[in-house]
Design an enzyme around this catalytic site. Sequence first.
Site, mmCIF file in Angstrom:
data_model
loop_
_atom_site.group_PDB
_atom_site.id
_atom_site.type_symbol
_atom_site.label_atom_id
_atom_site.label_comp_id
_atom_site.label_asym_id
_atom_site.label_seq_id
_atom_site.Cartn_x
_atom_site.Cartn_y
_atom_site.Cartn_z
ATOM 1 N N ASN A 9 0.871 -1.176 0.000
ATOM 2 C CA ASN A 9 0.000 0.000 0.000
ATOM 3 C C ASN A 9 0.908 1.226 0.000
ATOM 4 O O ASN A 9 1.470 1.572 1.034
ATOM 5 C CB ASN A 9 -0.902 -0.015 1.244
ATOM 6 C CG ASN A 9 -1.768 1.235 1.315
ATOM 7 O OD1 ASN A 9 -1.810 2.033 0.373
ATOM 8 N ND2 ASN A 9 -2.461 1.410 2.428
ATOM 9 N N TRP A 10 1.038 1.817 -1.165
ATOM 10 C CA TRP A 10 1.957 2.961 -1.284
ATOM 11 C C TRP A 10 1.408 4.216 -0.597
ATOM 12 O O TRP A 10 2.125 5.174 -0.403
ATOM 13 C CB TRP A 10 2.205 3.284 -2.753
ATOM 14 C CG TRP A 10 3.080 2.302 -3.478
ATOM 15 C CD1 TRP A 10 3.529 1.089 -3.028
ATOM 16 C CD2 TRP A 10 3.619 2.458 -4.799
ATOM 17 N NE1 TRP A 10 4.305 0.485 -3.982
ATOM 18 C CE2 TRP A 10 4.374 1.303 -5.084
ATOM 19 C CE3 TRP A 10 3.530 3.453 -5.765
ATOM 20 C CZ2 TRP A 10 5.045 1.130 -6.298
ATOM 21 C CZ3 TRP A 10 4.178 3.268 -6.973
ATOM 22 C CH2 TRP A 10 4.936 2.131 -7.230
ATOM 23 N N LYS A 11 0.114 4.216 -0.303
ATOM 24 C CA LYS A 11 -0.542 5.406 0.265
ATOM 25 C C LYS A 11 -0.295 6.611 -0.646
ATOM 26 O O LYS A 11 -0.199 6.436 -1.860
ATOM 27 C CB LYS A 11 -0.081 5.639 1.705
ATOM 28 C CG LYS A 11 -0.218 4.369 2.550
ATOM 29 C CD LYS A 11 -0.061 4.600 4.004
ATOM 30 C CE LYS A 11 -0.211 3.269 4.744
ATOM 31 N NZ LYS A 11 -0.174 3.385 6.185
ATOM 32 N N HIS A 97 -9.577 1.320 4.742
ATOM 33 C CA HIS A 97 -8.323 1.501 5.476
ATOM 34 C C HIS A 97 -8.564 2.468 6.633
ATOM 35 O O HIS A 97 -9.362 3.404 6.516
ATOM 36 C CB HIS A 97 -7.241 2.049 4.525
ATOM 37 C CG HIS A 97 -5.875 2.006 5.133
ATOM 38 N ND1 HIS A 97 -5.451 2.937 6.053
ATOM 39 C CD2 HIS A 97 -4.853 1.131 4.980
ATOM 40 C CE1 HIS A 97 -4.214 2.626 6.427
ATOM 41 N NE2 HIS A 97 -3.825 1.534 5.788
ATOM 42 N N GLU A 99 -6.964 4.877 7.685
ATOM 43 C CA GLU A 99 -6.740 6.293 7.352
ATOM 44 C C GLU A 99 -7.963 6.872 6.644
ATOM 45 O O GLU A 99 -8.288 8.049 6.809
ATOM 46 C CB GLU A 99 -5.468 6.419 6.499
ATOM 47 C CG GLU A 99 -4.219 6.181 7.347
ATOM 48 C CD GLU A 99 -3.053 5.541 6.615
ATOM 49 O OE1 GLU A 99 -3.034 5.532 5.372
ATOM 50 O OE2 GLU A 99 -2.141 5.042 7.307
ATOM 51 N N GLU A 169 -5.300 -4.552 10.545
ATOM 52 C CA GLU A 169 -4.258 -3.535 10.722
ATOM 53 C C GLU A 169 -4.522 -2.756 12.011
ATOM 54 O O GLU A 169 -5.295 -1.789 12.013
ATOM 55 C CB GLU A 169 -4.268 -2.560 9.541
ATOM 56 C CG GLU A 169 -4.027 -3.232 8.204
ATOM 57 C CD GLU A 169 -3.454 -2.255 7.186
ATOM 58 O OE1 GLU A 169 -2.398 -2.562 6.638
ATOM 59 O OE2 GLU A 169 -4.048 -1.184 6.958
ATOM 60 N N GLY A 175 2.649 2.592 10.724
ATOM 61 C CA GLY A 175 3.588 3.695 10.558
ATOM 62 C C GLY A 175 4.307 4.096 11.841
ATOM 63 O O GLY A 175 4.956 5.136 11.914
ATOM 64 N N SER A 215 3.565 -1.882 10.296
ATOM 65 C CA SER A 215 5.021 -1.950 10.464
ATOM 66 C C SER A 215 5.616 -3.310 10.108
ATOM 67 O O SER A 215 6.555 -3.776 10.762
ATOM 68 C CB SER A 215 5.412 -1.529 11.890
ATOM 69 O OG SER A 215 5.004 -0.208 12.152
ATOM 70 N N GLY A 236 2.936 -0.899 4.225
ATOM 71 C CA GLY A 236 3.023 0.507 3.851
ATOM 72 C C GLY A 236 4.466 0.904 3.575
ATOM 73 O O GLY A 236 5.029 0.594 2.517
ATOM 74 N N GLY A 237 5.090 1.555 4.534
ATOM 75 C CA GLY A 237 6.423 2.136 4.353
ATOM 76 C C GLY A 237 7.444 1.208 3.715
ATOM 77 O O GLY A 237 8.172 1.604 2.796
HETATM 78 P P1 13P Z 1 3.089 0.599 7.596
HETATM 79 O O1 13P Z 1 3.597 -0.679 7.018
HETATM 80 O O2 13P Z 1 3.820 1.809 7.076
HETATM 81 O O3 13P Z 1 3.010 0.547 9.096
HETATM 82 O O4 13P Z 1 1.584 0.779 7.057
HETATM 83 C C1 13P Z 1 0.699 -0.270 7.199
HETATM 84 C C2 13P Z 1 -0.523 0.046 6.429
HETATM 85 O O5 13P Z 1 -1.287 0.914 6.788
HETATM 86 C C3 13P Z 1 -0.766 -0.715 5.185
HETATM 87 O O6 13P Z 1 -2.042 -0.487 4.694
#
Ligand code: 13P
Length: 253
Positions: A9-11, A97, A99, A169, A175, A215, A236-237
């Site tokens: 997930n590149w966000k 998600h 967010e 999640e 994050g 994470s 994500g990251g």
């Molecule tokens: P991180 O891997 O950056 O913690 O993000 C997780 C996430 O929200 C994937 O959708």
Amino acid sequence: MRRKIAAANWKMNCTLQEAEDLLKALNEKNFNLKDNQQVIIAVPFPYLLTAKQILGDKPSFYVAAQNCYNKVCGAYTGEVSVAMLTSCGVTHVILGHSERREYFNETNKTVGQKVELVIENGITPIFCCGEELSIRESDAHNRFVDSQIREGLFHLSPDAMSKVIIAYEPIWAIGTGKTATADQAQEMHAHIRNIIRGKYGNEIADNLTILYGGSVKGSNAVELFSEPDVDGGLVGGASLKADEFEIIINSLR
Ligand code: 13P
């Protein structure tokens, strides 16, 4: 057969040039994926076609969107419909998600509408759930996730449910660098599978792919993915670096 999936997930990250570089770097790598193993890359809307062009022929790789709207089409300035995604060759979409729930007021109800709509249009939803820290600290996390799943998924027919991927999640792990322990992830994933089992029966529950997100890194992926109910990760990251994401993909069991 239960699918094992490494999903990125590149966000809201990457310029077009950076996106191309990252997609090409992934495309150049060779993966020895088993029949039930898949990689899904969820890029920002403007890069969906680029991602399809670069990864389109890569075996077991799929391109996903990070959201879509819960209406079919019409006067909804700025929104993206399911039909637009299908017409771009998108096969998966992340829905609900945390967010989106937090910053864009998405509710279990609106997420549930989206889930149904995308399945009707042949797209696989990655349905996200997970609790914030205060809920975990008050030991209400199981009940909280239970209601997210009931309100977001229980209106689906068994056939539709069999197409859903769930991502657990925990918000306190997203994050933050603070990953859930493998035990915590396994406990919640087993809980989620049991909720689905209670409503939809053994076959759908046993075949359900449940991803862990929060994470996930190259250094913890093997431990997390070794748990019996953790079928991969939503990352994500660490998915923004090709070499790091390669390690995560290679950690699929
Ligand atoms: P991180 O891997 O950056 O913690 O993000 C997780 C996430 O929200 C994937 O959708």
